[in-house]
Design a protein around this motif. Structure first.
Motif, mmCIF file in Angstrom:
data_model
loop_
_atom_site.group_PDB
_atom_site.id
_atom_site.type_symbol
_atom_site.label_atom_id
_atom_site.label_comp_id
_atom_site.label_asym_id
_atom_site.label_seq_id
_atom_site.Cartn_x
_atom_site.Cartn_y
_atom_site.Cartn_z
ATOM 1 N N HIS A 23 0.637 4.807 8.321
ATOM 2 C CA HIS A 23 1.991 4.208 8.458
ATOM 3 C C HIS A 23 2.945 5.371 7.919
ATOM 4 N N PRO A 24 4.050 5.656 8.638
ATOM 5 C CA PRO A 24 5.217 6.427 8.077
ATOM 6 C C PRO A 24 5.501 6.500 6.654
ATOM 7 N N PRO A 37 0.728 -1.282 -0.028
ATOM 8 C CA PRO A 37 -0.013 0.092 0.104
ATOM 9 C C PRO A 37 0.767 1.164 0.099
ATOM 10 N N CYS A 38 2.286 1.154 0.529
ATOM 11 C CA CYS A 38 3.006 2.302 0.510
ATOM 12 C C CYS A 38 3.751 2.559 -0.792
ATOM 13 N N SER A 39 3.556 1.717 -1.694
ATOM 14 C CA SER A 39 4.144 1.714 -2.960
ATOM 15 C C SER A 39 3.354 1.578 -4.249
ATOM 16 N N LYS A 78 3.586 9.839 3.016
ATOM 17 C CA LYS A 78 4.250 10.731 1.653
ATOM 18 C C LYS A 78 3.558 10.368 0.565
ATOM 19 N N LEU A 79 3.061 9.199 0.221
ATOM 20 C CA LEU A 79 2.181 8.799 -0.937
ATOM 21 C C LEU A 79 0.846 9.249 -0.632
ATOM 22 N N LEU A 118 -10.257 4.402 4.793
ATOM 23 C CA LEU A 118 -9.249 3.752 4.088
ATOM 24 C C LEU A 118 -8.490 2.656 5.124
ATOM 25 N N GLY A 119 -7.397 1.889 4.430
ATOM 26 C CA GLY A 119 -6.783 0.901 5.269
ATOM 27 C C GLY A 119 -5.716 1.628 6.122
ATOM 28 N N TRP A 120 -5.586 1.188 7.575
ATOM 29 C CA TRP A 120 -4.893 2.091 8.333
ATOM 30 C C TRP A 120 -3.483 2.406 8.085
#
Length: 347
Positions: A311-312, A228-230, A316-317, A304-306
């Motif tokens: 999440h750090p 999710p962070c990418s 940024k995303l 949205l998903g936690w």
């Protein structure tokens, strides 16, 4: 080279009659000045290898009667060039597609897959399958040379650029997943152990509802698990319901149909506990994971998903996605507070 549909098998290379670069430095400098920009690929995915060296490398290609050896230049793949044109048997005058036609005329080069950030992914080289670059297999790319990649017309197997699939592909075995069938009955279904590792219609003919002609549309849709962070796609990924307690890099496991260029008909009607289906803050924050952690987070307008919100690595995303940075939000809050104070003083 390049077209895996046309080329297969192993390759062996032997370079002979190499001239010493120092003996040709003057002519090399002159030739480099004459070469156009982009000769060594997109700067986000540069070509690798030694260019401008003399000699030959022998490539073994499969044909109908067995294996044949074809001589290519020693600097094969080191720059953007139509390497196969008039060299590969199918790229000769009477070949198919023939000299100057189709993939034969397309430029490509070898690239480092770990240093290639362009939308069309590089493919593993089949001319030099045993070759290594910095300890890794060698890859090739038409796209970095501006050539037409025959694979680009195929729907992505590992997700689109900016939201690649995660997990392991092509591994044996099965994994038992609890799914709801007709009438809400929960059933254990043996899915492939590689589930979600690439873009596939994983549910087709496996999920209890995905058998027969009346199967819902989502059964045929391709999806995969993503980080999710990418994942910078407009439609954010969702927390999986198949493996609710599984984690990836300490985060919940997320899935995406959109990265596989498919339509998500599944989440809205079947994954009712998906974060995006919760329309109020209370419902959003009421969903928990097995250990009691929040499954979802409320953005102020959307659930949205936690990890996507908190999440750090994901923050940024989210800021880039919304176009508003944390500093901007802080500045806006400060201005609002100052205005409120002034209004209070004037009251």
């Amino acid at each position: 080279a390049a077209s895996a549909a046309l080329i297969a098998g192993s390759a062996s290379a032997a370079v002979v009659n190499l001239g010493h670069p120092a003996l040709r430095s003057g002519s090399r400098a002159a030739s480099l000045l004459e070469r156009p920009l982009g000769l060594y690929g997109d700067t986000r995915c540069p070509c690798i290898g030694f260019d401008n060296i003399d000699g030959e490398t022998t490539v073994e290609l499969k044909n109908g009667s067995g294996i044949m050896q074809v001589a290519y230049p020693a600097d094969l793949g080191a720059r953007c060039d139509a390497w196969d044109d008039n060299r590969h048997p199918d790229c000769k005058e009477l070949g198919e597609p023939g000299e100057g036609n189709g993939w034969c005329a397309q430029k490509w080069c070898y690239v480092d897959a770990c240093n290639c950030d362009i939308p069309v992914m590089a493919k593993m080289a089949v001319y030099v399958p045993d070759a290594r670059y910095r300890g890794k297999s060698v890859f090739y790319s038409y796209a970095t040379c501006g050539g037409e990649d025959s694979w680009a017309k195929v729907k992505p197997e590992v997700g689109t650029h900016g939201c690649r699939c995660i997990g392991f592909d092509n591994i044996p075995g099965t994994i038992d997943i609890k799914v709801k069938g007709s009438g809400g009955k929960v059933t254990d279904v043996a899915y492939p152990a590689e589930i979600g590792g690439s873009c596939k219609a994983w549910d087709d003919n496996l999920h209890p509802l995905c058998h027969g002609e009346d199967a819902p549309k989502w059964c045929k849709q391709r999806w995969c698990y993503v980080d999710p962070c990418s994942c910078s796609l407009e439609t954010r990924p969702k927390v999986t319901m198949y493996l609710p307690d599984a984690v990836f890099a300490g985060m919940s496991l997320y899935y995406s149909y959109e990265t596989c260029e498919s339509k998500d008909y599944f989440t809205e009607k079947f994954n009712l506990d998906a974060c995006v289906n919760q329309k109020s803050k209370d419902k959003c924050l009421s969903l928990k994971r097995k250990r009691g952690e929040n499954k979802c987070a409320w953005t102020g307008t959307t659930c949205l998903g936690w990890e996507i919100v908190e999440h750090p690595l994901c923050k940024k995303l989210v800021e880039a996605h919304s176009g508003v940075s944390a500093s901007c939000r802080l500045a806006t809050a400060v201005v609002a507070a100052v205005l409120a104070s002034l209004m209070a003083m004037n009251a």
